[in-house]
Every structure is written in structure tokens, then in C-alpha cells.
Design a protein around this motif. Structure first.
Motif, PDB file in Angstrom:
ATOM      1  N   THR A 109      -0.856  18.575   8.068  1.00  0.00           N
ATOM      2  CA  THR A 109      -1.850  19.647   7.975  1.00  0.00           C
ATOM      3  C   THR A 109      -3.170  19.207   8.596  1.00  0.00           C
ATOM      4  O   THR A 109      -3.816  19.976   9.317  1.00  0.00           O
ATOM      5  CB  THR A 109      -2.051  20.059   6.496  1.00  0.00           C
ATOM      6  N   TRP A 110      -3.581  17.982   8.341  1.00  0.00           N
ATOM      7  CA  TRP A 110      -4.815  17.434   8.917  1.00  0.00           C
ATOM      8  C   TRP A 110      -4.748  17.418  10.437  1.00  0.00           C
ATOM      9  O   TRP A 110      -5.693  17.806  11.113  1.00  0.00           O
ATOM     10  CB  TRP A 110      -5.060  16.032   8.356  1.00  0.00           C
ATOM     11  N   VAL A 111      -3.612  16.985  10.979  1.00  0.00           N
ATOM     12  CA  VAL A 111      -3.465  16.930  12.435  1.00  0.00           C
ATOM     13  C   VAL A 111      -3.464  18.336  13.040  1.00  0.00           C
ATOM     14  O   VAL A 111      -4.119  18.587  14.051  1.00  0.00           O
ATOM     15  CB  VAL A 111      -2.183  16.154  12.828  1.00  0.00           C
ATOM     16  N   GLU A 112      -2.747  19.259  12.403  1.00  0.00           N
ATOM     17  CA  GLU A 112      -2.608  20.600  12.973  1.00  0.00           C
ATOM     18  C   GLU A 112      -3.823  21.493  12.744  1.00  0.00           C
ATOM     19  O   GLU A 112      -4.159  22.308  13.594  1.00  0.00           O
ATOM     20  CB  GLU A 112      -1.372  21.292  12.392  1.00  0.00           C
ATOM     21  N   HIS A 113      -4.485  21.337  11.594  1.00  0.00           N
ATOM     22  CA  HIS A 113      -5.543  22.299  11.246  1.00  0.00           C
ATOM     23  C   HIS A 113      -6.869  21.663  10.869  1.00  0.00           C
ATOM     24  O   HIS A 113      -7.862  22.379  10.731  1.00  0.00           O
ATOM     25  CB  HIS A 113      -5.077  23.181  10.080  1.00  0.00           C
ATOM     26  N   GLY A 114      -6.893  20.361  10.667  1.00  0.00           N
ATOM     27  CA  GLY A 114      -8.113  19.722  10.173  1.00  0.00           C
ATOM     28  C   GLY A 114      -8.853  18.903  11.201  1.00  0.00           C
ATOM     29  O   GLY A 114      -9.752  18.137  10.865  1.00  0.00           O
ATOM     30  N   GLY A 115      -8.476  19.012  12.446  1.00  0.00           N
ATOM     31  CA  GLY A 115      -9.180  18.268  13.485  1.00  0.00           C
ATOM     32  C   GLY A 115      -8.742  16.829  13.653  1.00  0.00           C
ATOM     33  O   GLY A 115      -9.419  16.052  14.329  1.00  0.00           O
ATOM     34  N   GLY A 116      -7.630  16.453  13.061  1.00  0.00           N
ATOM     35  CA  GLY A 116      -7.182  15.070  13.143  1.00  0.00           C
ATOM     36  C   GLY A 116      -6.411  14.716  14.399  1.00  0.00           C
ATOM     37  O   GLY A 116      -6.119  13.543  14.641  1.00  0.00           O
ATOM     38  N   ALA A 121      -4.519  10.776  18.298  1.00  0.00           N
ATOM     39  CA  ALA A 121      -4.311  10.445  19.716  1.00  0.00           C
ATOM     40  C   ALA A 121      -5.009   9.134  20.066  1.00  0.00           C
ATOM     41  O   ALA A 121      -4.425   8.279  20.754  1.00  0.00           O
ATOM     42  CB  ALA A 121      -4.825  11.581  20.598  1.00  0.00           C
ATOM     43  N   ARG A 122      -6.249   8.940  19.586  1.00  0.00           N
ATOM     44  CA  ARG A 122      -6.966   7.678  19.852  1.00  0.00           C
ATOM     45  C   ARG A 122      -6.250   6.503  19.195  1.00  0.00           C
ATOM     46  O   ARG A 122      -6.088   5.445  19.794  1.00  0.00           O
ATOM     47  CB  ARG A 122      -8.410   7.774  19.354  1.00  0.00           C
ATOM     48  N   PHE A 123      -5.836   6.683  17.945  1.00  0.00           N
ATOM     49  CA  PHE A 123      -5.109   5.628  17.234  1.00  0.00           C
ATOM     50  C   PHE A 123      -3.824   5.287  17.985  1.00  0.00           C
ATOM     51  O   PHE A 123      -3.493   4.118  18.176  1.00  0.00           O
ATOM     52  CB  PHE A 123      -4.791   6.073  15.806  1.00  0.00           C
ATOM     53  N   SER A 124      -3.099   6.313  18.392  1.00  0.00           N
ATOM     54  CA  SER A 124      -1.834   6.105  19.100  1.00  0.00           C
ATOM     55  C   SER A 124      -2.056   5.345  20.396  1.00  0.00           C
ATOM     56  O   SER A 124      -1.309   4.407  20.713  1.00  0.00           O
ATOM     57  CB  SER A 124      -1.162   7.448  19.395  1.00  0.00           C
ATOM     58  N   HIS A 128      -0.546   1.636  21.043  1.00  0.00           N
ATOM     59  CA  HIS A 128       0.639   1.756  21.913  1.00  0.00           C
ATOM     60  C   HIS A 128       1.766   2.567  21.276  1.00  0.00           C
ATOM     61  O   HIS A 128       2.941   2.221  21.400  1.00  0.00           O
ATOM     62  CB  HIS A 128       1.140   0.384  22.358  1.00  0.00           C
ATOM     63  N   ILE A 129       1.389   3.624  20.602  1.00  0.00           N
ATOM     64  CA  ILE A 129       2.371   4.585  20.099  1.00  0.00           C
ATOM     65  C   ILE A 129       2.452   5.666  21.171  1.00  0.00           C
ATOM     66  O   ILE A 129       1.449   6.286  21.509  1.00  0.00           O
ATOM     67  CB  ILE A 129       1.961   5.147  18.733  1.00  0.00           C
ATOM     68  N   THR A 130       3.633   5.854  21.712  1.00  0.00           N
ATOM     69  CA  THR A 130       3.741   6.554  22.994  1.00  0.00           C
ATOM     70  C   THR A 130       3.948   8.059  22.920  1.00  0.00           C
ATOM     71  O   THR A 130       3.807   8.725  23.942  1.00  0.00           O
ATOM     72  CB  THR A 130       4.892   5.957  23.826  1.00  0.00           C
ATOM     73  N   SER A 131       4.280   8.606  21.746  1.00  0.00           N
ATOM     74  CA  SER A 131       4.568  10.036  21.748  1.00  0.00           C
ATOM     75  C   SER A 131       4.369  10.654  20.374  1.00  0.00           C
ATOM     76  O   SER A 131       4.373   9.969  19.351  1.00  0.00           O
ATOM     77  CB  SER A 131       6.011  10.283  22.199  1.00  0.00           C
ATOM     78  N   GLN A 132       4.247  11.959  20.373  1.00  0.00           N
ATOM     79  CA  GLN A 132       4.190  12.714  19.127  1.00  0.00           C
ATOM     80  C   GLN A 132       5.515  12.582  18.378  1.00  0.00           C
ATOM     81  O   GLN A 132       5.552  12.554  17.156  1.00  0.00           O
ATOM     82  CB  GLN A 132       3.898  14.183  19.429  1.00  0.00           C
ATOM     83  N   GLN A 133       6.607  12.466  19.131  1.00  0.00           N
ATOM     84  CA  GLN A 133       7.925  12.340  18.502  1.00  0.00           C
ATOM     85  C   GLN A 133       8.019  11.077  17.649  1.00  0.00           C
ATOM     86  O   GLN A 133       8.729  11.065  16.641  1.00  0.00           O
ATOM     87  CB  GLN A 133       9.037  12.352  19.560  1.00  0.00           C
ATOM     88  N   ALA A 134       7.277  10.027  18.011  1.00  0.00           N
ATOM     89  CA  ALA A 134       7.277   8.809  17.192  1.00  0.00           C
ATOM     90  C   ALA A 134       6.717   9.112  15.799  1.00  0.00           C
ATOM     91  O   ALA A 134       7.252   8.646  14.790  1.00  0.00           O
ATOM     92  CB  ALA A 134       6.465   7.715  17.865  1.00  0.00           C
ATOM     93  N   TRP A 135       5.640   9.906  15.751  1.00  0.00           N
ATOM     94  CA  TRP A 135       5.052  10.283  14.465  1.00  0.00           C
ATOM     95  C   TRP A 135       6.006  11.169  13.674  1.00  0.00           C
ATOM     96  O   TRP A 135       6.190  10.972  12.465  1.00  0.00           O
ATOM     97  CB  TRP A 135       3.712  11.004  14.672  1.00  0.00           C
TER      98      TRP A 135
END
Length: 174
Positions: A109-116, A121-124, A128-135
Motif C-alpha cells: 500500500t505504501w509503494v502504490e499509494h503512499g509515495g514509497g 526504487a532508490r533502495f533497489s 542491486h535489486i534488479t526488478s519489481q518482480q524480485a519484490w
């Protein structure tokens, strides 16, 4: 989050809330949560990213799920009464379950609606976390592992209680 994701997460939380009242331990105790996670796994685990530190993220969150599930299973009371096993989730078990499921829902929810999204993206990028699919994979496996390890812990503990009280195995008579 989609309506299906909300319904699935709420159903998993309600399973433990239902166990706050003592009830009979039966096949449904095991099959219902396992059925839900089988559906979730089938729906969301298309691939497991392996680039960069994707596997580190996935392994870390899976380990968190396992720890929460095992602890939740340990803090669930199982006792024998009149030839049946009874199960009751304790407050610690319920809190652990809600923390695990709530963390995933809160993060999404934070990522989708809370500005996270920018922070993630910066943390990734920095780690070296390469994709949204990893999350997605990491959080889905965290939830699946929490459910499976909790159910497995309860199953093992129920077998111990059953053996100590000489009760028949689920669905069988002596």
C-alpha cells in the motif's frame, strides 16, 4: 492492491482470528490455509528473479516468513480433550500473524499509494535489486512460508500431543 489480494490477505488473517476461540483441530485446520497459499502461489509466482541481489532479498524475506510461521505455530495452544485435539491461537500467535501479513500489505500500500515507490526504487538501485518482480516474489514467498511453516509446526505439535495422549490419527479410529 487488487480486490483479490485484499480478499486473500483478509482470509488468511481471519483464519487466525477464528482460532482465537478454541476449536477442534481437524483437516480443515490444515487444508484451508494451504489451499489459499496454493492459489496465491499459482497466481503470483511466475518466475524467481536471480539477477543482482534479488535472491538475497527473496531469501531474507522468506526466512522472516519462516521465523514468524514457526513462532506462530509454537504460540498456538494444542490440547487433548475427550478424544479430540483442540487448537487455540494465543495473543502472541495472532500478533505475529498480523505483523507478517500486515507488513506485506502495508509495504504494498505504501509503494502504490503512499509515495514509497521512489524510496523503494532508490533502495533497489543501491542494493542491486534488479526488478519489481524480485519484490513481488520475496513478499509472496514470505507469506507462503509463514503459512506453511505455521501449519507444519501445528501439525508436528499436534502429533506430539496425540501420541502423548494416545489419540487416534486424524480421520482414523484406533
Amino acid at each position: 492492491m487488487t480486490a483479490t489480494e485484499w480478499i486473500t490477505d483478509i482470509a488468511l488473517v481471519l483464519i487466525v482470528f477464528r482460532q482465537l476461540r478454541e476449536g477442534r483441530l481437524d483437516r480443515k485446520t490444515f487444508l484451508l490455509p494451504l489451499g489459499i497459499v496454493a492459489f496465491v502461489g499459482y497466481s503470483y509466482l511466475d518466475s524467481v528473479p536471480t539477477d543482482g541481489n534479488d535472491l538475497v532479498l527473496i531469501a531474507a524475506l522468506t526466512a522472516v516468513g519462516a521465523a514468524l510461521g514457526i513462532a506462530g505455530g509454537i504460540y498456538t495452544r494444542i490440547r487433548a480433550l475427550h478424544g479430540n485435539l483442540l487448537i487455540k491461537a494465543g495473543a502472541v500467535s495472532a500478533v505475529l500473524w498480523i505483523v507478517g501479513m500486515g507488513a506485506r500489505m502495508g509495504f504494498q500500500t505504501w509503494v502504490e499509494h503512499g509515495g514509497g515507490a521512489d524510496d523503494v526504487a532508490r533502495f533497489s538501485l543501491a542494493h542491486h535489486i534488479t526488478s519489481q518482480q524480485a519484490w513481488v516474489t520475496a513478499f509472496v514467498l514470505m507469506a507462503l512460508t509463514e503459512v506453511v511453516t505455521r501449519v507444519a509446526t501445528i501439525f508436528v505439535r499436534s502429533r506430539t500431543v496425540r501420541a502423548a495422549t494416545a489419540l487416534p490419527v486424524l480421520g482414523r479410529t484406533a
